[in-house]
Design a protein around this motif. Sequence first.
Motif, short mmCIF file in Angstrom:
data_model
loop_
_atom_site.label_atom_id
_atom_site.label_comp_id
_atom_site.label_asym_id
_atom_site.label_seq_id
_atom_site.Cartn_x
_atom_site.Cartn_y
_atom_site.Cartn_z
N GLN A 1 0.84 -1.21 0.00
CA GLN A 1 0.00 0.00 0.00
C GLN A 1 0.87 1.26 0.00
OE1 GLN A 1 -3.11 0.45 -0.49
NE2 GLN A 1 -4.45 -0.94 0.64
N ALA A 2 1.95 1.21 0.76
CA ALA A 2 2.85 2.37 0.80
C ALA A 2 3.50 2.59 -0.56
CB ALA A 2 3.92 2.19 1.88
N ARG A 3 3.82 1.51 -1.24
CA ARG A 3 4.42 1.65 -2.56
C ARG A 3 3.43 2.24 -3.55
NH1 ARG A 3 5.52 -2.65 -7.25
NH2 ARG A 3 6.62 -1.24 -8.64
N VAL A 4 2.17 1.80 -3.50
CA VAL A 4 1.14 2.39 -4.37
C VAL A 4 1.02 3.89 -4.08
CG1 VAL A 4 -1.32 2.44 -4.93
CG2 VAL A 4 -0.16 0.26 -4.62
N ALA A 5 1.00 4.24 -2.81
CA ALA A 5 0.89 5.66 -2.43
C ALA A 5 2.11 6.43 -2.92
CB ALA A 5 0.76 5.78 -0.92
N ASP A 6 3.28 5.83 -2.83
CA ASP A 6 4.50 6.47 -3.32
C ASP A 6 4.43 6.72 -4.82
OD1 ASP A 6 7.56 7.08 -3.05
OD2 ASP A 6 7.46 5.54 -4.61
N SER A 7 3.92 5.76 -5.56
CA SER A 7 3.87 5.88 -7.02
C SER A 7 2.90 6.96 -7.46
CB SER A 7 3.48 4.55 -7.65
OG SER A 7 2.12 4.23 -7.38
N THR A 8 1.92 7.29 -6.62
CA THR A 8 0.95 8.35 -6.94
C THR A 8 1.18 9.61 -6.11
OG1 THR A 8 -0.62 7.32 -5.39
CG2 THR A 8 -0.82 6.73 -7.71
N GLU A 9 2.31 9.65 -5.40
CA GLU A 9 2.71 10.80 -4.60
C GLU A 9 1.67 11.18 -3.54
OE1 GLU A 9 3.93 14.04 -7.13
OE2 GLU A 9 5.81 13.02 -7.61
N LYS A 10 1.11 10.16 -2.89
CA LYS A 10 0.19 10.38 -1.78
C LYS A 10 0.97 10.21 -0.48
CE LYS A 10 -3.46 10.54 -4.56
NZ LYS A 10 -4.22 11.79 -4.81
N ASN A 11 1.67 11.27 -0.08
CA ASN A 11 2.55 11.18 1.07
C ASN A 11 1.83 10.78 2.35
OD1 ASN A 11 4.69 11.88 -0.51
ND2 ASN A 11 5.24 13.72 0.63
N ALA A 12 0.64 11.33 2.55
CA ALA A 12 -0.09 11.02 3.78
C ALA A 12 -0.34 9.52 3.89
CB ALA A 12 -1.41 11.79 3.82
N ASP A 13 -0.66 8.89 2.76
CA ASP A 13 -0.91 7.45 2.78
C ASP A 13 0.40 6.67 2.97
OD1 ASP A 13 -3.62 7.77 2.46
OD2 ASP A 13 -3.57 7.63 0.28
N VAL A 14 1.49 7.18 2.41
CA VAL A 14 2.79 6.53 2.63
C VAL A 14 3.08 6.46 4.12
CG1 VAL A 14 5.29 6.74 2.34
CG2 VAL A 14 3.78 7.19 0.40
N PHE A 15 2.98 7.61 4.79
CA PHE A 15 3.27 7.63 6.23
C PHE A 15 2.26 6.81 7.02
CE2 PHE A 15 5.45 11.78 5.20
CZ PHE A 15 6.73 11.30 5.44
N ASN A 16 1.00 6.84 6.62
CA ASN A 16 -0.03 6.09 7.33
C ASN A 16 0.29 4.59 7.32
OD1 ASN A 16 -2.61 5.32 8.48
ND2 ASN A 16 -3.21 4.75 6.39
N TRP A 17 0.67 4.07 6.16
CA TRP A 17 0.95 2.64 6.09
C TRP A 17 2.27 2.27 6.74
CZ3 TRP A 17 -2.53 -0.90 5.37
CH2 TRP A 17 -3.70 -0.59 4.69
N LEU A 18 3.24 3.14 6.68
CA LEU A 18 4.54 2.83 7.29
C LEU A 18 4.55 3.04 8.80
CD1 LEU A 18 7.03 4.29 4.66
CD2 LEU A 18 6.21 1.94 4.90
N ASP A 19 3.53 3.71 9.32
CA ASP A 19 3.45 3.92 10.76
C ASP A 19 2.72 2.79 11.47
OD1 ASP A 19 4.88 6.23 10.66
OD2 ASP A 19 3.17 7.59 10.81
N ARG A 20 2.41 1.71 10.76
CA ARG A 20 1.77 0.55 11.39
C ARG A 20 2.78 -0.19 12.27
NH1 ARG A 20 -3.39 -0.10 8.78
NH2 ARG A 20 -3.60 1.85 7.60
#
Length: 623
Positions: free
Chosen positions: A103-122
């Motif tokens: 999920q973090a990789r998908v967010a990274d590919s679409t530049e959704k930083n908030a989602d990147v941090f959300n998934w990596l903060d699990r």
Amino acid sequence: MRQKPFFRQLLILFTLASLVAGCSGTKNIPIDALSSQRITSPKTAEHLLAEAAAAHFPQNIALKLQASELLMVTDKKRAKILLDSIDYDSLPENLKVTLALSQARVADSTEKNADVFNWLDREAIINSSDPNTVAFAHILRARAYNRYTEYAASLDEWLAAMPLLTPEQQKNYESGFWQTLLRVPLDRLQSLEHEIPSGAIKGWLELAILYQPGNNPSEQLVGFQRWLQQWPGHPGSAYVPGNLEQLLTAAPPQRIALLLPLSGSLAIAGQSIRDGIIAAHYQALHNGEKTPELLIYDTGSDDVAHLADKAIAAGAQLIIGPLSKDNVSRIQTDISARVPVLALNYLDNQTVTTGTQLYQFGLSTEDEARIVAHRATLDGHKRAMVMTPDSSWGKKVASAFEQAWVQSGGEIAITSAFNQETAFSKLSAQLLQINQSQQREKQLSKLLGESLGFRARRRQDIDMIFIAASSGDARQIKPALAYQFAGDIPVYGTSSVFSGTTDAVQDRDINGIRLPVMPWSVPGYASPLEKNIIQAWPQAKGTYGTLYALGADAYQLYPKLQQLSNLPGSQIKGLTGWLSISADHRVDRQLVWQIFENGQMVPLPVKQPYKQNANLAITKNKA
């Protein structure tokens, strides 16, 4: 572009390892196994999904995750839907890691930083001791921080990730790591360089320090040559230009012409820019630097092409100006083919003629609108409401925002234009559909024959609001939005929201507005040059203050045009932002993000507490 194969390779390995671990408890493959082989699945995504449909939990989830990885290459949207269909909380720990990273990789590919941090903060990611997981998470965070322009934080993540990768794997990330290094403050680079005794990282740091355009060109040339001798075979050698002597030994101009409107309708603007240039000129003299002779011409009283010819005949080796778009267009072909021109505006949708030396530098609100669209995308927003003035300026800003927003995958829920007669509370109610909510209440009350004790509700399909407005209008718009039940929707604005003067009492009405501003406008910034300008021209803290900053930065840019153009990624710190020059000779400004709190601007935090709008989120079905 070189990063994608390793991302894919790493995630496929995570998925395969998770499938095995789910069955037998086998540990994930160590990161050294990734150094030389490329892992591909002989099965298609459709085959894997068919197997998943017949498999039991948790093997079916591992197969879905592997299928989603293949779909990331061919159908990213479908891959995201597949990942969203998996219930994270029901998974065993190893599959939680794989889903979170996917999920973090998908967010990274679409530049959704908030989602990147959300998934990596699990917790599954944070508590992982697997080097694959740790390295991948650090890299994704580094890329997200980089997009937020938080380069020091990005560098910390890169430095944590790189030791976990083999030299072969590091090649996939050299470009991203290098671009971060170029933007880290010099004092941070120097501190790290002193702390690290040896190794490839030290070589990278030394090279990044050499890239600083503030260095004397001749000293910079010697430094690059010495670095190449000290670091033979270092991967950073690829970023040292081959024609160093040609790039760095050109003498700066000794005579500069200023083509500015010192009379007529643009006189105040032209005079403000001129005074900023003069302030920077005397600051350079005070610092013991060699300074050019300044020739000043008034474009408000004579033809710009004639003045440019006159300046060249007088020995001008570079021109700063003109200011208006029309005048920039008039000299962009003939004049800029003869001498470099640092124009103080941008051409509208025009391609600069090949062979000319035209540099474009200005304070474009349309650029700010695009910057806002990018930041709101990074923050995870999806549907925007747009409020701009009913004027040619407002329409240009709205168009710039909307184009950038849609291009990044966002949607425009509704737009509106306001004027001096607009009642903002009424307009906000219409845009937020409060009137429809109240009408429904009346109909129900009439049908039931009793009052429902109803409270109106706003529309729920908006998760951010963009406004381009003066400080006076912004002080009315923000309270009106709060009154109409939209006080919880993040509001982003252009720098025009700030009056230029801190007023903690009046600006309480714009608390919560996020905006990109130049360092000149940041409270407490006050560089020595800015202090000198305000001391000499107190009016510089008013409406035209940013133009003094523009003039000062134009003067600071002129001796570094060649360095910034030929050392890609290099930049200098100016009063109008961090300045760099693109391949098409446009001066790009990196602004500072602020938010109003208690009537004052303070830095906007990079990571906001994650809140998902239930009305915007895709419903997640358990696998």
